[in-house]
Write an enzyme that holds these catalytic residues in place. Structure first.
Site, PDB file in Angstrom:
ATOM      1  N   GLU A 141       0.795  -1.144   0.047  1.00  0.00           N
ATOM      2  CA  GLU A 141       0.040   0.081  -0.021  1.00  0.00           C
ATOM      3  C   GLU A 141       1.023   1.266   0.005  1.00  0.00           C
ATOM      4  OE1 GLU A 141      -3.783  -1.438   2.578  1.00  0.00           O
ATOM      5  OE2 GLU A 141      -2.154  -0.780   3.567  1.00  0.00           O
ATOM      6  N   CYS A 142       0.665   2.023  -0.699  1.00  0.00           N
ATOM      7  CA  CYS A 142       1.386   3.331  -1.038  1.00  0.00           C
ATOM      8  C   CYS A 142       2.665   3.435  -0.973  1.00  0.00           C
ATOM      9  CB  CYS A 142       0.674   4.274  -0.047  1.00  0.00           C
ATOM     10  SG  CYS A 142       0.740   6.230  -0.584  1.00  0.00           S
TER      11      CYS A 142
END
Length: 459
Positions: A333-334
Site C-alpha cells: 500500500e502506497c
C-alpha cells in the site's frame, strides 16, 4: 470499559484540537489514569502522538469507511480497561463526506459511540459572538450532545471571563477552561520526520509541558464529571471481528519501521484473528525478508524520506524481489507500492533504485497528488477483491507513478472525482496507492490468507 469518554471537537480545522487533546491525555496520564486515545477519520499521524503520550495504541474511528457497528466495536474493544477515553475529532465538528448530512463527520461518530462532546472554540477577536457560534453548533443537530466548551486563544483571563459568561448564559453549558493565545505551545510540525522523533521519545518534555499547562487552566475534574456516560453495549461477541476464528497456520511478514508504519491496528488484528502469525521486520535497518513466511504486507509511510538508506540495503531488496518473483502473495500500500518499483526520484532530482519488481518509477512532487476517500473494487485477476466485493479506504500522497511498459491495473477506485483505474497486479503482488481498511470488507483478509496458504502448500 471506561464510563468516562468524550470527543474533542472543533468549530473548524486549526482551532487547536490536537494540542488540547494531547495536553488532556498527558494531564490525565500524570494523574495515574489509563487513557485510551482515538482519532476520527483516516489520519495516521495524530494517533502516533496519542500513542506516545498514553502508551496505548490509539485507534481510528471512521464512519464512512466502516459501519456503525464496527465503529462501536472498535471503540469498546480498545476502551475495555481504560479509565477515560478521549476521541480527537477531524476538521470542523459537522464536516464529513457530504455537506448535506453528517456522514463521516465527528458529529456522526459522537452519536454512534454515545459520547459527550467538548467543543473547542477559537475565541480570538470575539466576545459575546462566541455564544452565537456555540448555539449554532448546538442547534444544527439535536442528536449530538455538546456538554461543555473550551475557549482557545483568548487574549487574557479577563477575555476568557467575558466569553465564559456569554456562552454559559446563552447555551446553558459550562466553559471548563481556556488556553491563552500568546503561548509557545504549538505542536512541532507534523512533518515527515514525526514517527522516528516520537519513537525516540524526543517529544516527551513537550508532552509534559503541555499537560502542566492544561492542568492549570482547564478544570480536569469538571471534565470527568460532564463526560460520564453509560457503558456501550457490545455487539454480538460471537460475530466480533476480533474473535480468533482460525488457528494461526500461516506466517505473514510485515514491514514496520520509520519508512513503513501506516497500518490500522485493526488490519493487523484481523490478520491474526483469521489465522496469521505476524512476523515484523525492518527494511530500513537492513533486515531481510524473514525465512519461513508465506505472505508479505508492506504498508504506507515515508520511503521517500529514507530513499537513500533503503536503496543501499541491497540484500534486503534482493530478498524481497526473489520471493515475490517466486509468487509470494503480497499487498503493498502506497509507501510499500513505491518501494517495490524500480526507483524513487526525490524532489531535488536524485534517483534512488528500489526493489525493482514493479515496472516503472516514482516521482515525488511538492504538491499533493491525491487525497480522499476511495471505494475500491478489484480488477480482473485481483484475488483480494474478486467480483462483487467492495472495500473502502483512502489515498494521500505527494508522488506520481510513471509506468515503464504495459501494466495490469489492480483496482477500480471511486472518489470525489469519479472512477479511475489504480495500482498494479504482477504475479501474486497487488500494489497501489490506496490504503485499505480491512474492516470495511473483512473478506479481503480471508482472500489474502487463502492465497498465502495455497503458496505455502505449493512449496
Amino acid at each position: 470499559m471506561s464510563t468516562h469518554r468524550f470527543v474533542i471537537a472543533g468549530t473548524g480545522s486549526g482551532v487547536g484540537k490536537t494540542t488540547i487533546t494531547i495536553g488532556l491525555m498527558a494531564a490525565y496520564k500524570k494523574r495515574g489514569l489509563n487513557v485510551q486515545g482515538f482519532k476520527c477519520g483516516p489520519d495516521y499521524i495524530d494517533p502516533t502522538y496519542h500513542t506516545a503520550v498514553t502508551k496505548r495504541v490509539s485507534r481510528n474511528l471512521d464512519s464512512w469507511m466502516l459501519s456503525p457497528e464496527i465503529v462501536k466495536e472498535i471503540f469498546i474493544h480498545a476502551s475495555r480497561d481504560a479509565d477515560v477515553s478521549i476521541v480527537e475529532g477531524v476538521m470542523g465538528f459537522y464536516d464529513g463526506k457530504d455537506p448535506r448530512n453528517n456522514r463521516g463527520s465527528t458529529a456522526e461518530i459522537s452519536t454512534i459511540i454515545n459520547a459527550p462532546v467538548i467543543l473547542v472554540v477559537n475565541c480570538a477577536s470575539m466576545a459575546r459572538s462566541a455564544a452565537a457560534i456555540v448555539k449554532g453548533f448546538q442547534a444544527l443537530d439535536p442528536n449530538v450532545n455538546i456538554v461543555a466548551c473550551i475557549a482557545n486563544r483568548v487574549g487574557s483571563i479577563g477575555h476568557f471571563q467575558i466569553v465564559k459568561t456569554a456562552i454559559e448564559q446563552e447555551c446553558q453549558i459550562p466553559v471548563i477552561g481556556y488556553l491563552l493565545k500568546e503561548q509557545d505551545i504549538e505542536i512541532p510540525e507534523r512533518h515527515l520526520g514525526l514517527i522516528p522523533t516520537i519513537e525516540r521519545g524526543e517529544l516527551n518534555s513537550f508532552f509534559d509541558k503541555l499537560g502542566q499547562l492544561i492542568e492549570k487552566t482547564i478544570d480536569l475534574d469538571k471534565l470527568l464529571e460532564v463526560s460520564k456516560a453509560d457503558p456501550l453495549v457490545a455487539p454480538n461477541s460471537a460475530s466480533s471481528i476480533f474473535v480468533q476464528s482460525k488457528k494461526q497456520d500461516v506466517r505473514i511478514a510485515v514491514a514496520k519501521d520509520a519508512a513503513f508504519n501506516f497500518y490500522y491496528k485493526e488490519n493487523l488484528e484481523l490478520l491474526e484473528a483469521k489465522g496469521a502469525e505476524l512476523v515484523y521486520f525492518s527494511p530500513l535497518k537492513g533486515e531481510k525478508l524473514p525465512d519461513n513466511v508465506h505472505g508479505l504486507y508492506i504498508g504506507g509511510g515515508f520511503p521517500e524520506e529514507y530513499a537513500e538508506e533503503l536503496s543501499e540495503m541491497i540484500a534486503v531488496k534482493q530478498s524481497i524481489k526473489q520471493r515475490v518473483e517466486n509468487g509470494m502473495p503480497t499487498l503493498a500500500e502506497c509507501g510499500g507500492f513505491m518501494y517495490l518499483t524500480e526507483s524513487i526520484e526525490t524532489t531535488n532530482g536524485k534517483i534512488f533504485p528500489m526493489v525493482g519488481f514493479l515496472p516503472g518509477r516514482i516521482k515525488m512532487q511538492n504538491k499533493l497528488a491525491a487525497l480522499g476517500y476511495r471505494e475500491i473494487r478489484g480488477e480482473n485477476g485481483n484475488y483480494l477483491l474478486p467480483e462483487g466485493f467492495v472495500a473502502k479506504g483512502h489515498e494521500f500522497h505527494y508522488s506520481t507513478y510513471e509506468a515503464n511498459g504495459p501494466i495490469r491495473f489492480a483496482f477500480s477506485i471511486k472518489g470525489m472525482k469519479g472512477s479511475q483505474k489504480e495500482g498494479i497486479i504482477n504475479k501474486n503482488v497487488i500494489a497501489g496507492y490506496t490504503h485499505f481498511h480491512f474492516a470495511s470488507c473483512p473478506e479481503v483478509v480471508g482472500n489474502f490468507l487463502t492465497k498465502c496458504r495455497e503458496w505455502k502448500n505449493s512449496g
